[in-house]
Design an enzyme around this catalytic site. Structure first.
Site, PDB file in Angstrom:
ATOM      1  N   LYS A  94       0.827  -1.213   0.000  1.00 48.82           N
ATOM      2  CA  LYS A  94       0.000   0.000   0.000  1.00 48.82           C
ATOM      3  C   LYS A  94       0.857   1.258   0.000  1.00 48.82           C
ATOM      4  O   LYS A  94       1.903   1.312   0.647  1.00 48.82           O
ATOM      5  CB  LYS A  94      -0.894   0.022   1.249  1.00 48.82           C
ATOM      6  CG  LYS A  94      -1.891  -1.135   1.298  1.00 48.82           C
ATOM      7  CD  LYS A  94      -2.526  -1.290   2.660  1.00 48.82           C
ATOM      8  CE  LYS A  94      -3.743  -0.374   2.838  1.00 48.82           C
ATOM      9  NZ  LYS A  94      -4.497  -0.754   4.079  1.00 48.82           N
ATOM     10  N   GLY A 100      -8.697   6.834  -1.416  1.00 48.76           N
ATOM     11  CA  GLY A 100      -9.749   6.597  -2.401  1.00 48.76           C
ATOM     12  C   GLY A 100      -9.679   5.213  -3.019  1.00 48.76           C
ATOM     13  O   GLY A 100     -10.108   5.005  -4.152  1.00 48.76           O
ATOM     14  N   GLY A 101      -9.137   4.254  -2.249  1.00 48.38           N
ATOM     15  CA  GLY A 101      -9.070   2.881  -2.746  1.00 48.38           C
ATOM     16  C   GLY A 101      -7.984   2.663  -3.795  1.00 48.38           C
ATOM     17  O   GLY A 101      -7.891   1.600  -4.388  1.00 48.38           O
ATOM     18  N   GLU A 136       1.330  -5.073   4.360  1.00 48.75           N
ATOM     19  CA  GLU A 136       0.689  -5.705   5.510  1.00 48.75           C
ATOM     20  C   GLU A 136       0.015  -7.002   5.086  1.00 48.75           C
ATOM     21  O   GLU A 136      -0.128  -7.288   3.895  1.00 48.75           O
ATOM     22  CB  GLU A 136      -0.280  -4.736   6.232  1.00 48.75           C
ATOM     23  CG  GLU A 136      -1.379  -4.186   5.396  1.00 48.75           C
ATOM     24  CD  GLU A 136      -2.174  -3.057   6.072  1.00 48.75           C
ATOM     25  OE1 GLU A 136      -1.653  -2.338   6.943  1.00 48.75           O
ATOM     26  OE2 GLU A 136      -3.346  -2.903   5.700  1.00 48.75           O
ATOM     27  N   PHE A 138      -2.729  -9.392   4.023  1.00 47.13           N
ATOM     28  CA  PHE A 138      -4.003  -9.172   3.354  1.00 47.13           C
ATOM     29  C   PHE A 138      -5.023 -10.094   3.993  1.00 47.13           C
ATOM     30  O   PHE A 138      -4.930 -11.314   3.874  1.00 47.13           O
ATOM     31  CB  PHE A 138      -3.874  -9.441   1.848  1.00 47.13           C
ATOM     32  CG  PHE A 138      -5.156  -9.201   1.107  1.00 47.13           C
ATOM     33  CD1 PHE A 138      -5.672  -7.919   0.975  1.00 47.13           C
ATOM     34  CD2 PHE A 138      -5.878 -10.259   0.557  1.00 47.13           C
ATOM     35  CE1 PHE A 138      -6.871  -7.680   0.316  1.00 47.13           C
ATOM     36  CE2 PHE A 138      -7.082 -10.033  -0.108  1.00 47.13           C
ATOM     37  CZ  PHE A 138      -7.573  -8.740  -0.227  1.00 47.13           C
ATOM     38  N   LEU A 139      -5.960  -9.521   4.715  1.00 47.10           N
ATOM     39  CA  LEU A 139      -6.993 -10.334   5.371  1.00 47.10           C
ATOM     40  C   LEU A 139      -7.960 -10.792   4.285  1.00 47.10           C
ATOM     41  O   LEU A 139      -8.399  -9.996   3.453  1.00 47.10           O
ATOM     42  CB  LEU A 139      -7.710  -9.519   6.448  1.00 47.10           C
ATOM     43  CG  LEU A 139      -6.808  -8.919   7.546  1.00 47.10           C
ATOM     44  CD1 LEU A 139      -7.634  -8.171   8.577  1.00 47.10           C
ATOM     45  CD2 LEU A 139      -5.984  -9.989   8.231  1.00 47.10           C
ATOM     46  N   HIS A 171     -12.189  -1.651  -3.623  1.00 45.58           N
ATOM     47  CA  HIS A 171     -11.774  -0.958  -2.390  1.00 45.58           C
ATOM     48  C   HIS A 171     -12.462   0.385  -2.184  1.00 45.58           C
ATOM     49  O   HIS A 171     -11.997   1.208  -1.410  1.00 45.58           O
ATOM     50  CB  HIS A 171     -10.253  -0.765  -2.327  1.00 45.58           C
ATOM     51  CG  HIS A 171      -9.474  -2.030  -2.505  1.00 45.58           C
ATOM     52  ND1 HIS A 171      -9.716  -3.156  -1.760  1.00 45.58           N
ATOM     53  CD2 HIS A 171      -8.463  -2.342  -3.348  1.00 45.58           C
ATOM     54  CE1 HIS A 171      -8.883  -4.115  -2.145  1.00 45.58           C
ATOM     55  NE2 HIS A 171      -8.120  -3.654  -3.112  1.00 45.58           N
ATOM     56  N   ARG A 228     -11.270  13.989   8.443  1.00 50.54           N
ATOM     57  CA  ARG A 228     -12.288  14.880   7.880  1.00 50.54           C
ATOM     58  C   ARG A 228     -13.650  14.246   8.109  1.00 50.54           C
ATOM     59  O   ARG A 228     -13.748  13.115   8.578  1.00 50.54           O
ATOM     60  CB  ARG A 228     -12.056  15.035   6.376  1.00 50.54           C
ATOM     61  CG  ARG A 228     -12.050  13.695   5.691  1.00 50.54           C
ATOM     62  CD  ARG A 228     -11.895  13.785   4.199  1.00 50.54           C
ATOM     63  NE  ARG A 228     -11.448  12.522   3.656  1.00 50.54           N
ATOM     64  CZ  ARG A 228     -12.219  11.494   3.366  1.00 50.54           C
ATOM     65  NH1 ARG A 228     -13.529  11.580   3.532  1.00 50.54           N
ATOM     66  NH2 ARG A 228     -11.728  10.376   2.898  1.00 50.54           N
ATOM     67  N   VAL A 231     -18.049  10.813   3.507  1.00 47.68           N
ATOM     68  CA  VAL A 231     -19.244  10.660   2.678  1.00 47.68           C
ATOM     69  C   VAL A 231     -20.360   9.975   3.471  1.00 47.68           C
ATOM     70  O   VAL A 231     -21.524  10.350   3.399  1.00 47.68           O
ATOM     71  CB  VAL A 231     -18.895   9.823   1.425  1.00 47.68           C
ATOM     72  CG1 VAL A 231     -20.144   9.348   0.712  1.00 47.68           C
ATOM     73  CG2 VAL A 231     -18.009  10.615   0.486  1.00 47.68           C
TER      74      VAL A 231
HETATM   75  P1  ADP Z   1      -8.038   4.181   1.176  1.00 51.52           P
HETATM   76  O1  ADP Z   1      -7.336   5.187   2.010  1.00 51.52           O
HETATM   77  O2  ADP Z   1      -7.634   4.200  -0.255  1.00 51.52           O
HETATM   78  O3  ADP Z   1      -9.519   4.161   1.402  1.00 51.52           O
HETATM   79  P2  ADP Z   1      -7.732   1.935   3.015  1.00 51.52           P
HETATM   80  O4  ADP Z   1      -6.428   1.694   3.676  1.00 51.52           O
HETATM   81  O5  ADP Z   1      -8.803   2.601   3.827  1.00 51.52           O
HETATM   82  O6  ADP Z   1      -7.486   2.757   1.672  1.00 51.52           O
HETATM   83  O7  ADP Z   1      -8.313   0.577   2.428  1.00 51.52           O
HETATM   84  C1  ADP Z   1      -9.480   0.547   1.608  1.00 51.52           C
HETATM   85  C2  ADP Z   1     -10.022  -0.860   1.529  1.00 51.52           C
HETATM   86  O8  ADP Z   1      -9.051  -1.781   1.009  1.00 51.52           O
HETATM   87  C3  ADP Z   1     -10.430  -1.468   2.862  1.00 51.52           C
HETATM   88  O9  ADP Z   1     -11.699  -1.065   3.272  1.00 51.52           O
HETATM   89  C4  ADP Z   1     -10.363  -2.966   2.548  1.00 51.52           C
HETATM   90  O10 ADP Z   1     -11.495  -3.403   1.834  1.00 51.52           O
HETATM   91  C5  ADP Z   1      -9.168  -3.056   1.627  1.00 51.52           C
HETATM   92  N1  ADP Z   1      -7.955  -3.345   2.425  1.00 51.52           N
HETATM   93  C6  ADP Z   1      -6.995  -2.479   2.804  1.00 51.52           C
HETATM   94  N2  ADP Z   1      -6.040  -3.090   3.550  1.00 51.52           N
HETATM   95  C7  ADP Z   1      -6.392  -4.393   3.635  1.00 51.52           C
HETATM   96  C8  ADP Z   1      -5.827  -5.556   4.257  1.00 51.52           C
HETATM   97  N3  ADP Z   1      -4.690  -5.498   4.949  1.00 51.52           N
HETATM   98  N4  ADP Z   1      -6.497  -6.732   4.135  1.00 51.52           N
HETATM   99  C9  ADP Z   1      -7.654  -6.825   3.443  1.00 51.52           C
HETATM  100  N5  ADP Z   1      -8.231  -5.778   2.829  1.00 51.52           N
HETATM  101  C10 ADP Z   1      -7.621  -4.569   2.917  1.00 51.52           C
END
Ligand code: ADP
Length: 380
Positions: A94, A100-101, A136, A138-139, A171, A228, A231
């Site tokens: 990441k 924003g996914g 990290e 990945f769950l 995401h 912030r 949505v």
């Molecule tokens: P953003 O800031 O782009 O929204 P996030 O870190 O909040 O990114 O992650 C967005 C989505 O990606 C999470 O809600 C989840 O669905 C998926 N995700 C992120 N990290 C993991 C992880 N370690 N294991 C499984 N899914 C993940």
């Protein structure tokens, strides 16, 4: 914006929830120009905006985080490979500055790890101006559950309960609800405490969201904090009775939240209506709205800026409206949503309304059994 604040004699500036709301440089300029930035201090935005430093801060404060690399990835490929073996595959790479996914990539085996990291780094550099990435675990089938917090300038922070945002496409959230069908009152209590600790540890001020992933055994892990309003904030407003924008302004004006009592009443669901074609892989569908009729009635709220004759530009995000239904229980809120979706007339463009209609009839959704994998697993 600063000049406008000057000529109108404003005391503070509300950054909305678009690109200025998480821009630490903007917040800093607002502070330096003698206005109150309605939100946390610029240092807090900077700290939490970098997902690596945010995770580090949370670990320090005892908040459980998703197991992963200790900070940004090292340069040494052997160390990276060792790191990934320790975490166990699949891993997710990441971007520290992502949002924003975007800026993340799931890696299932060692053979493609280094090349995937390289691609993510260059994408991150191009999209977010920083190539820093971390890794990290990945769950596989988690729920995304986030806690809404509110903190004042006097050292008080409270939780306003959770939102379930597991329904996502690529995401990106598409439907949110509160409370989460998965969360028990014990889990709510523990996640609320963790989120409040997170906020207190960075002397947070204003409204914020602490995002967690929850696994099958109801273990929860900090993922990131959004500094912030989000949505999906209406579902929390609906079940707590607090107007979160009003609360942001009040705490910015120095008011205390010491005597706030939060009670969760009923159930609320938000469907994001996007100008996208669900029958064509959710392709954006910009253009002119030729006819519009919004749903209404008891427990139906529509937040939108569009009107009949409005032209949706291809240059911005495709979300054009949010339908929020609230009722005593989840089943009633779903029924209300079905009615509201049926009542919604919008012509000239394609929208995600037909998709949400299908979702409201899906058995697993109705039972409340779904994870972030729902869309993939159901071929939506
Ligand atoms: P953003 O800031 O782009 O929204 P996030 O870190 O909040 O990114 O992650 C967005 C989505 O990606 C999470 O809600 C989840 O669905 C998926 N995700 C992120 N990290 C993991 C992880 N370690 N294991 C499984 N899914 C993940």
């Amino acid at each position: 914006i600063l000049s406008a604040a000057e000529v109108t004699g404003a005391d503070g500036i509300h950054p909305g929830y678009g690109f200025l709301s998480e821009n630490a440089d903007f917040a800093e300029q607002v502070e330096r120009s003698g206005f109150k930035f309605i939100g946390p201090r610029s240092e807090t935005i900077r700290l939490m905006g970098d997902k690596v430093s945010a995770k580090h801060q949370m670990r320090k404060s005892g908040v459980p985080t998703v197991p992963g690399s200790d900070g940004a990835l090292p340069d040494d490929p052997d160390e990276i490979l060792r790191n990934a073996r320790d975490i166990g595959y699949p891993v997710i790479v990441k971007a520290a500055a992502g949002g924003g996914g975007r800026g993340m990539r799931v890696v299932h085996n060692e053979e493609v790890l280094l090349s995937s990291i390289e691609v993510t780094q260059s994408e991150a550099a191009a999209a977010f101006g920083s190539p820093v990435v971390y890794m990290e675990k990945f769950l596989q089938r988690p729920r995304h559950v986030e806690i809404q917090v509110l903190a004042d300038q006097h050292g008080h922070a409270i939780s306003l309960g959770e939102r379930d945002c597991s329904l996502q496409r690529r995401h990106q959230k598409i439907l949110e609800e509160a409370p989460s069908p998965l969360v028990t009152s014990d889990l709510r209590q523990r996640m609320g405490e963790a989120a409040v600790n997170a906020a207190l540890s960075v002397q947070y001020e204003g409204a914020g969201t602490v995002e967690f992933l929850v696994d099958d055994e109801l273990n929860f892990y900090f993922m990131e904090m959004n500094t912030r309003i989000q949505v999906e904030h209406p579902v929390t407003e609906q079940i707590t009775g607090y107007d979160l924008i009003e609360e942001q302004i009040k705490v910015a004006a120095g008011e205390s939240i010491a005597d706030y009592q939060v009670q969760l009443t009923g159930h609320s669901i938000e469907c994001r209506i996007n100008a996208e074609d669900p029958d064509n892989n959710f392709r954006p569908s910009p253009g002119k709205i030729t006819n519009l009729h919004l749903p209404g009635g008891h427990g139906v709220r529509v937040d939108t800026h569009v009107y009949s004759g409005y032209t949706i530009s291809p240059n911005y995000d495709s979300m054009i409206a949010k339908i929020i239904t609230t009722d005593r229980g989840r089943g009633e809120a779903i029924n209300k949503m079905k009615r509201a979706l049926d009542e919604f007339v919008i012509e000239g463009i394609k929208t995600t309304i037909p998709f949400h209609r299908k979702l409201m009839d899906n058995e697993d959704y109705i039972k409340g059994v779904y994870t972030t994998k729902f869309m993939e697993e159901n071929n939506f």
